[in-house]
Design an enzyme around this catalytic site. Structure first.
Site, PDB file in Angstrom:
ATOM      1  N   ASP A  89     -14.461   9.128 -31.041  1.00 38.93           N
ATOM      2  CA  ASP A  89     -15.206   9.955 -30.094  1.00 38.93           C
ATOM      3  C   ASP A  89     -14.698  11.393 -30.116  1.00 38.93           C
ATOM      4  OD1 ASP A  89     -16.954  10.286 -27.591  1.00 38.93           O
ATOM      5  OD2 ASP A  89     -14.978  10.848 -26.832  1.00 38.93           O
ATOM      6  N   GLU A 134     -18.567   5.454 -33.720  1.00 37.45           N
ATOM      7  CA  GLU A 134     -17.359   6.209 -33.404  1.00 37.45           C
ATOM      8  C   GLU A 134     -16.129   5.577 -34.044  1.00 37.45           C
ATOM      9  OE1 GLU A 134     -18.619   8.217 -29.142  1.00 37.45           O
ATOM     10  OE2 GLU A 134     -17.571   6.288 -29.144  1.00 37.45           O
TER      11      GLU A 134
END
Length: 239
Positions: free
Chosen positions: A54, A126
């Protein structure tokens, strides 16, 4: 997503076919593609990798937007940024890369609502970015992100926000009920399908959209209604 459990060299090969990236560390890749619902069987999952990915994604997207829009105010950059890192966008890219068939999940996730599965696809994007970063460094992760996000980042309508979110907010205002999406058809081969979706709002004509994934078609249908009803201005290059 399926219960398919490729491991080792087979998983490495499958990921390379979908992404063009050849992993050396098969264990790291297995972790990146294992949901917490399968943790007891797989031994590890992608939650820690998701946390790292992320941050790598956010930095790269912010960098891309900063370079691409030197005159844009912070507010516009934020709208564009949020649209590029939200779960729907990540899940759409995961769909385009056909990563869903490689995610290792437990039966409880496969029986959950579609929204949970969308979030899982977003999470795995991610975690995959983190795996690329850990194995090959920031520049390799940056190249992967730019290859899959660059076109979206400069799209003319990217600063308008997510069309499904915008339509839901408008529908509640005008009808007091959320929009209802319906899949009307699917064409093309399994590896390159095209979906047709309609969206209904009480008291208004339906909208229709097409796309390479269900979410993309839903977004197109939502955009059609928003433009038709004057909520959004049509894009200058719209035909």
């Amino acid at each position: 997503m399926t219960a398919k459990r490729l491991k080792g060299a087979q998983l490495v090969e499958a990921v390379e076919q979908r992404t063009g990236i050849a992993f050396r560390n098969a264990c790291l890749l297995e972790s990146a593609l294992t949901h917490s619902s399968a943790r007891r069987k797989a031994g590890t999952d992608y939650q820690r990798l998701e946390f790292l990915g992320d941050r790598v994604l956010g930095l790269t997207i912010a960098e891309m937007l900063y370079e691409a829009f030197p005159d844009a105010p912070e507010g516009e950059l934020s709208v564009r940024f949020n649209g590029l890192v939200n779960a729907d966008t990540l899940a759409t890219i995961a769909d385009e890369l056909d990563l869903g068939t490689l995610i290792r999940t437990g039966n409880d996730l496969r029986s959950r609502a579609v929204r949970k599965q969308v979030n899982a696809l977003a999470d795995v994007m991610e975690s995959l970015i983190a795996a690329i970063y850990l194995e090959s460094g920031l520049e390799a992760a940056r190249r992967f992100i730019r290859a899959n996000w660059a076109e979206r980042s400069t799209a003319a309508g990217a600063a308008r926000g997510d069309p499904k979110t915008a339509l839901q907010e408008w529908a509640h205002q005008v009808s007091g009920a959320p929009p209802a999406y319906q899949i009307e058809g699917r064409e093309g081969p399994d590896h390159d399908p095209v979906f047709t979706v309609t969206v209904a709002i009480a008291g208004y004509a339906e909208g229709q959209g097409r796309g390479r994934s269900k979410r993309e078609a839903e977004q197109a249908a939502a955009t059609e209604v928003l433009v038709r009803e004057g909520v959004w201005e049509p894009l200058e290059d719209a035909s």
